[in-house]
Scaffold this motif. Structure first.
Motif, PDB file in Angstrom:
ATOM      1  N   MET A  42       0.840  -1.214   0.000  1.00 18.32           N
ATOM      2  CA  MET A  42       0.000   0.000   0.000  1.00 18.32           C
ATOM      3  C   MET A  42       0.870   1.259   0.000  1.00 18.32           C
ATOM      4  O   MET A  42       1.898   1.290   0.660  1.00 18.32           O
ATOM      5  CB  MET A  42      -0.899  -0.019   1.248  1.00 18.32           C
ATOM      6  CG  MET A  42      -2.044   0.984   1.172  1.00 18.32           C
ATOM      7  SD  MET A  42      -2.792   1.274   2.788  1.00 18.32           S
ATOM      8  CE  MET A  42      -3.907  -0.108   2.899  1.00 18.32           C
ATOM      9  N   ASP A  43       0.445   2.267  -0.743  1.00 16.97           N
ATOM     10  CA  ASP A  43       1.141   3.549  -0.766  1.00 16.97           C
ATOM     11  C   ASP A  43       1.164   4.131   0.656  1.00 16.97           C
ATOM     12  O   ASP A  43       0.135   4.202   1.313  1.00 16.97           O
ATOM     13  CB  ASP A  43       0.375   4.492  -1.716  1.00 16.97           C
ATOM     14  CG  ASP A  43       1.046   5.842  -1.851  1.00 16.97           C
ATOM     15  OD1 ASP A  43       1.855   6.186  -0.979  1.00 16.97           O
ATOM     16  OD2 ASP A  43       0.750   6.537  -2.828  1.00 16.97           O
ATOM     17  N   GLN A  44       2.373   4.538   1.082  1.00 12.34           N
ATOM     18  CA  GLN A  44       2.499   5.060   2.445  1.00 12.34           C
ATOM     19  C   GLN A  44       1.567   6.249   2.691  1.00 12.34           C
ATOM     20  O   GLN A  44       1.090   6.450   3.792  1.00 12.34           O
ATOM     21  CB  GLN A  44       3.949   5.481   2.684  1.00 12.34           C
ATOM     22  CG  GLN A  44       4.274   5.709   4.144  1.00 12.34           C
ATOM     23  CD  GLN A  44       5.683   6.211   4.311  1.00 12.34           C
ATOM     24  OE1 GLN A  44       6.103   7.160   3.669  1.00 12.34           O
ATOM     25  NE2 GLN A  44       6.432   5.574   5.186  1.00 12.34           N
ATOM     26  N   SER A  45       1.275   7.003   1.622  1.00 16.78           N
ATOM     27  CA  SER A  45       0.462   8.196   1.797  1.00 16.78           C
ATOM     28  C   SER A  45      -0.983   7.862   2.149  1.00 16.78           C
ATOM     29  O   SER A  45      -1.744   8.727   2.529  1.00 16.78           O
ATOM     30  CB  SER A  45       0.510   9.056   0.552  1.00 16.78           C
ATOM     31  OG  SER A  45      -0.123   8.397  -0.499  1.00 16.78           O
ATOM     32  N   HIS A  46      -1.374   6.602   1.994  1.00 12.15           N
ATOM     33  CA  HIS A  46      -2.760   6.237   2.304  1.00 12.15           C
ATOM     34  C   HIS A  46      -2.858   5.240   3.449  1.00 12.15           C
ATOM     35  O   HIS A  46      -3.913   4.682   3.673  1.00 12.15           O
ATOM     36  CB  HIS A  46      -3.448   5.688   1.052  1.00 12.15           C
ATOM     37  CG  HIS A  46      -3.522   6.702  -0.041  1.00 12.15           C
ATOM     38  ND1 HIS A  46      -4.311   7.824   0.049  1.00 12.15           N
ATOM     39  CD2 HIS A  46      -2.892   6.786  -1.224  1.00 12.15           C
ATOM     40  CE1 HIS A  46      -4.165   8.556  -1.050  1.00 12.15           C
ATOM     41  NE2 HIS A  46      -3.299   7.953  -1.835  1.00 12.15           N
ATOM     42  N   GLN A  47      -1.731   4.993   4.122  1.00 11.45           N
ATOM     43  CA  GLN A  47      -1.783   4.048   5.236  1.00 11.45           C
ATOM     44  C   GLN A  47      -2.470   4.678   6.441  1.00 11.45           C
ATOM     45  O   GLN A  47      -2.296   5.862   6.716  1.00 11.45           O
ATOM     46  CB  GLN A  47      -0.367   3.627   5.624  1.00 11.45           C
ATOM     47  CG  GLN A  47       0.100   2.452   4.790  1.00 11.45           C
ATOM     48  CD  GLN A  47       1.506   2.017   5.135  1.00 11.45           C
ATOM     49  OE1 GLN A  47       2.092   2.507   6.101  1.00 11.45           O
ATOM     50  NE2 GLN A  47       2.037   1.117   4.356  1.00 11.45           N
ATOM     51  N   ASP A  55      -6.047   8.908  12.212  1.00  9.37           N
ATOM     52  CA  ASP A  55      -7.356   8.596  11.626  1.00  9.37           C
ATOM     53  C   ASP A  55      -8.366   8.298  12.732  1.00  9.37           C
ATOM     54  O   ASP A  55      -9.523   8.711  12.668  1.00  9.37           O
ATOM     55  CB  ASP A  55      -7.262   7.375  10.704  1.00  9.37           C
ATOM     56  CG  ASP A  55      -6.495   7.677   9.446  1.00  9.37           C
ATOM     57  OD1 ASP A  55      -6.848   8.646   8.754  1.00  9.37           O
ATOM     58  OD2 ASP A  55      -5.525   6.958   9.148  1.00  9.37           O
ATOM     59  N   GLU A  59      -7.656  15.191   5.550  1.00  9.79           N
ATOM     60  CA  GLU A  59      -7.216  14.412   4.381  1.00  9.79           C
ATOM     61  C   GLU A  59      -6.060  13.508   4.806  1.00  9.79           C
ATOM     62  O   GLU A  59      -5.116  13.968   5.444  1.00  9.79           O
ATOM     63  CB  GLU A  59      -6.754  15.381   3.289  1.00  9.79           C
ATOM     64  CG  GLU A  59      -6.322  14.704   2.006  1.00  9.79           C
ATOM     65  CD  GLU A  59      -6.034  15.736   0.912  1.00  9.79           C
ATOM     66  OE1 GLU A  59      -6.972  16.243   0.297  1.00  9.79           O
ATOM     67  OE2 GLU A  59      -4.837  16.044   0.701  1.00  9.79           O
ATOM     68  N   ARG A  60      -6.131  12.235   4.422  1.00  5.83           N
ATOM     69  CA  ARG A  60      -5.104  11.283   4.851  1.00  5.83           C
ATOM     70  C   ARG A  60      -3.937  11.269   3.867  1.00  5.83           C
ATOM     71  O   ARG A  60      -3.991  10.603   2.831  1.00  5.83           O
ATOM     72  CB  ARG A  60      -5.696   9.888   4.964  1.00  5.83           C
ATOM     73  CG  ARG A  60      -4.691   8.894   5.539  1.00  5.83           C
ATOM     74  CD  ARG A  60      -5.112   7.475   5.315  1.00  5.83           C
ATOM     75  NE  ARG A  60      -6.174   7.058   6.212  1.00  5.83           N
ATOM     76  CZ  ARG A  60      -6.813   5.894   6.088  1.00  5.83           C
ATOM     77  NH1 ARG A  60      -6.517   5.083   5.090  1.00  5.83           N
ATOM     78  NH2 ARG A  60      -7.760   5.565   6.935  1.00  5.83           N
ATOM     79  N   LYS A  61      -2.896  12.032   4.219  1.00 10.73           N
ATOM     80  CA  LYS A  61      -1.649  12.038   3.449  1.00 10.73           C
ATOM     81  C   LYS A  61      -0.494  11.979   4.436  1.00 10.73           C
ATOM     82  O   LYS A  61      -0.554  12.581   5.506  1.00 10.73           O
ATOM     83  CB  LYS A  61      -1.514  13.306   2.615  1.00 10.73           C
ATOM     84  CG  LYS A  61      -2.563  13.448   1.523  1.00 10.73           C
ATOM     85  CD  LYS A  61      -2.334  12.465   0.403  1.00 10.73           C
ATOM     86  CE  LYS A  61      -3.409  12.635  -0.658  1.00 10.73           C
ATOM     87  NZ  LYS A  61      -3.578  11.499  -1.505  1.00 10.73           N
ATOM     88  N   GLN A 109       2.359  15.899  -0.474  1.00 14.73           N
ATOM     89  CA  GLN A 109       1.297  15.075  -1.064  1.00 14.73           C
ATOM     90  C   GLN A 109      -0.085  15.676  -0.846  1.00 14.73           C
ATOM     91  O   GLN A 109      -1.078  15.186  -1.399  1.00 14.73           O
ATOM     92  CB  GLN A 109       1.330  13.667  -0.442  1.00 14.73           C
ATOM     93  CG  GLN A 109       2.621  12.927  -0.728  1.00 14.73           C
ATOM     94  CD  GLN A 109       2.799  11.701   0.138  1.00 14.73           C
ATOM     95  OE1 GLN A 109       2.327  11.640   1.260  1.00 14.73           O
ATOM     96  NE2 GLN A 109       3.490  10.710  -0.400  1.00 14.73           N
ATOM     97  N   HIS A 118       1.050  10.867   9.031  1.00 11.26           N
ATOM     98  CA  HIS A 118      -0.116  11.666   8.633  1.00 11.26           C
ATOM     99  C   HIS A 118       0.335  13.110   8.831  1.00 11.26           C
ATOM    100  O   HIS A 118       0.824  13.462   9.924  1.00 11.26           O
ATOM    101  CB  HIS A 118      -1.329  11.321   9.533  1.00 11.26           C
ATOM    102  CG  HIS A 118      -2.586  12.055   9.185  1.00 11.26           C
ATOM    103  ND1 HIS A 118      -3.762  11.393   8.868  1.00 11.26           N
ATOM    104  CD2 HIS A 118      -2.869  13.376   9.092  1.00 11.26           C
ATOM    105  CE1 HIS A 118      -4.710  12.279   8.603  1.00 11.26           C
ATOM    106  NE2 HIS A 118      -4.190  13.492   8.735  1.00 11.26           N
TER     107      HIS A 118
END
Ligand code: 5GP
Length: 146
Positions: free
Chosen positions: A1-6, A11, A49-51, A56, A101
């Motif tokens: 998975m892309d780290q930017s969306h982990q 969260d 926003e989850r980045k 990003q 994040h």
């Protein structure tokens, strides 16, 4: 998975699944007290926003943070009586980022408490500066055309 969306613990804080001491919230931004403060009033400001990293972030999320960051800084100063503070924003584990994040630290600076910084300035080399500018201007132009 892309780290930017982990998923990260932030969260869960955004979703209210983990409690926080909420300083500020709107539909795009949340600010809360850091659980491991470097000084009293140490506050984290995060986009919903989850980045993982600042570069990003969407323009909208970045603008939402930029709009409220000075306001939250003022609240931190008024609440703590501090007159100095650092805004710190780490990107990447080698740059001391632990939670992947995007977050801005607002860290009031008192005599001893607060952020300690190691800062060893070099000298700007003119040839290197020219080469860097060429590459940066090209990158900005490509970004604008995206
Ligand atoms: P970083 O080193 O990634 O820039 O900083 C992450 C920050 O998040 C740290 O200062 C740490 O104390 C804070 N932090 C980590 N987990 C939690 C948590 O569950 N709640 C709160 N309020 N802060 C947290």
């Amino acid at each position: 998975m892309d780290q930017s969306h982990q998923a990260t613990i932030f969260d869960k804080i955004i979703a209210g699944e983990i409690p926080c001491h909420r300083v500020y919230e709107d539909d795009r931004v949340l600010a809360f007290l850091d659980i491991g403060p470097l000084s009293p009033g140490h506050t984290l400001v995060i986009p919903k926003e989850r980045k993982a990293h600042l570069h990003q972030l969407s323009d909208d999320a970045a603008a939402a943070i930029g709009r409220v960051l000075p306001r939250i800084c003022r609240a931190v100063l008024q609440a703590t009586g501090a007159t100095a503070y650092n805004v710190l924003q780490n990107n990447g584990s080698s740059a001391h980022q632990l939670v992947m994040h995007v977050h801005f630290h607002i860290i009031p600076k008192f005599e001893r408490d607060g952020l300690g910084i190691g800062w060893k300035p070099g000298k700007l080399d003119q040839t290197q500066a020219k080469a860097l500018l060429t590459r940066m201007h090209a990158a900005l132009e490509a970004d604008r055309a995206r």
